[in-house]
Design an enzyme around this catalytic site. Sequence first.
Site, PDB file in Angstrom:
ATOM      1  N   GLU A 388     -21.792 -19.708  14.117  1.00 36.48           N
ATOM      2  CA  GLU A 388     -22.128 -20.859  14.966  1.00 36.48           C
ATOM      3  C   GLU A 388     -21.621 -20.699  16.397  1.00 36.48           C
ATOM      4  OE1 GLU A 388     -21.313 -21.094  11.855  1.00 36.48           O
ATOM      5  OE2 GLU A 388     -22.770 -22.424  10.897  1.00 36.48           O
ATOM      6  N   HIS A 455     -20.888 -32.351   4.293  1.00 36.06           N
ATOM      7  CA  HIS A 455     -22.337 -32.347   4.540  1.00 36.06           C
ATOM      8  C   HIS A 455     -22.813 -33.753   4.880  1.00 36.06           C
ATOM      9  CE1 HIS A 455     -22.095 -28.449   2.544  1.00 36.06           C
ATOM     10  NE2 HIS A 455     -23.292 -28.178   3.009  1.00 36.06           N
TER      11      HIS A 455
END
Length: 649
Positions: A388, A455
């Site tokens: 990322e 999540h």
Amino acid sequence: MLVLLRQGKISKWFSGIGQEAIAVGATMAMQQDEWIMPLHRNLGVFTSRKMPLSKLFMQWQGNKEGYSKGRERSFHFGSKEHHICGMISHLGPQMAIADGVALAYKLRDDQKASIAFTGDGGTSEGDFHEALNIAAVWDLPVIFIIENNGYGLSTPTSEQYRCKNLVDKAVGYGIEGVQIDGNNILSVYDTIKGVREYCIKNQKPYLIECMTFRMRGHEEASGVKYVPPELFEQWGKRDPVKNYEDYLVAENILTVAQVENIKAETKSYIETELKIGSQVGPIEVNTGEELNDVYAQRTDTGYKILDENFQNQASHILQPASGIQHPESSEKRFIDGIKDALHQSMLKHPNLIIMGQDIAEYGGAFKITEGFVEEFGKERIRNTPICESAVVGAALGLSLEGYKAIMEMQFADFATVGFNQIINNLAKIYYRWGQNADVVIRMPTGGGVGAGPFHSQSNEAWFVHTPGLKVVYPSTPADAKGLLIAAINDPNPVLYFEHKALYRSVSGAVPEAYYEVEIGKARLVTSGDDISIITYGAGVHWAMDYAKNHPDVSIHILDLRTLLPLDYDAIREAVAATGKVLVLHEDTLIGGIGGEIAAWIAENCFDKLDAPVMRCASLDTAIPFNMELEKNFMAYSRLDEYVEKLMNY
Ligand SMILES: Cc1ncc(C[n+]2csc(CCOP(=O)(O)OP(=O)(O)O)c2C)c(N)n1
């Protein structure tokens, strides 16, 4: 510089004495218009690119006429004109920016390479690993250069890494590497010239380890007590400048007199430039200019904005400014609004690249880019390794070369591993030295789907607290499309939050046209008289459901749509409408944006209030997995209680 430091004219100074051959040799071996990502020991990069010394002196004295209008210190500045990208203190992030630049070169077949510097200490950072890995996997023409001077700040290499040589790491990434004498400018120059040609011809990265030594402290104040004195003696004999002089004289290329002449000329040039660089007066602070320089201005004319009433009048459609009127819209899901925006933007901007994990053939974790790779090709729809930080850095690098980039963060939660690049590079670069970051990061966010703590988080407040970013958060399919198009057209970094639970549960009329919803403009959902709910994202739907189920309460609902910048006029109107305000969000309470809004209302709309501003937010815990626990965590489970409280106040 050492004299100026002692005189208190410049602050903190990082000396490159002993390592000059690397910065100078590397810069001379590259073309003038190839980007360099230097670090704090690389004065030679700046001087070899022939930046006027007077302006450099102004920069280091914090003057307005320097390269960063007095906003940055030491080597933390860049110059587009000189193709130098300024570092941030964190060192490693420089490397992935070079990936992005190299990607731009590759996509345009420019026959160019980029070059990024790191110290031996910096190779321990995750950013080093990620940047090399991406460059390897994407076959990018980028040169990574390690200046191994034996120490981090004070930490010797024996406590920094275990491999024999740092260049050995190249094998692990499947790339070529070489170790050279970093104190010999001719070795540095020849090697990098050759490596540059290799990178361009083969479209591959390359790792070069330059062995060298730092003759001064890490920075001038920190001293060198930890370095065995004999090392100074040994390396002093290998001084790159002295040795090169001796070589030139021995080879009869220069005479001793000529060397002395060059030194005298250089000294006099430095002194003249210093005089010019010292003539500027103290900085005049202009708060307006400071604030104005946080965001780059749009230079295009923009597209027609979605009409305020569109949401309630499906017949009211928008068109591109130049287009013919096609008042067409169709019922679409939230997720289709996003897909539409991406698709139309890819057609509109040939320089737009989308990057993310599993977004190509697989179509992304939520299938939003399904079919894109077939239509736009693998070059523009790029699967990324799980890196990322480097992908955000590469997005910035693309921006340096005039590309637009979208990164799909697979889940907003994973922004934590790209956080530094977002907060410190994307957000600050324009204010620091005038380079914009034309980057959108899509953030699939939020809970309600039983996905547990990693999540489901709502992390928008982290970014709202960072000047330089824009944060948008749509709640309807039409806004999802228009705000994403606006985000892509905005030259600034935009965090685009898309609530996962809305993807397939919410539908509405979406214009077929290419249109924008203006960033920074809230939307009045319904007018009411009793209380005002100010909210965004899933909160809008909770508020609407609540209003539907409680027809006895007249609720005024404001959908913020953008969290940074906030639409203060709309907030003021919402307060004035009822005098009783509830700020509702899925994010947890403490430090959530509700606190900011409540404080602003208290400061600016006190006279319009008939009750304290209340906040209904999620529990201050991590977001739990079990659906009953998650339900209890969620702000909506306390909405009734807060509305009652406010009504009865
Ligand atoms: C992420 C991060 N951690 C720590 C520091 C503090 N720091 C600045 S320079 C430095 C040493 C860097 O060593 P190296 O990469 O070998 O470069 P050198 O200074 O020796 O040229 C440290 C620890 C920092 N700037 N950034």
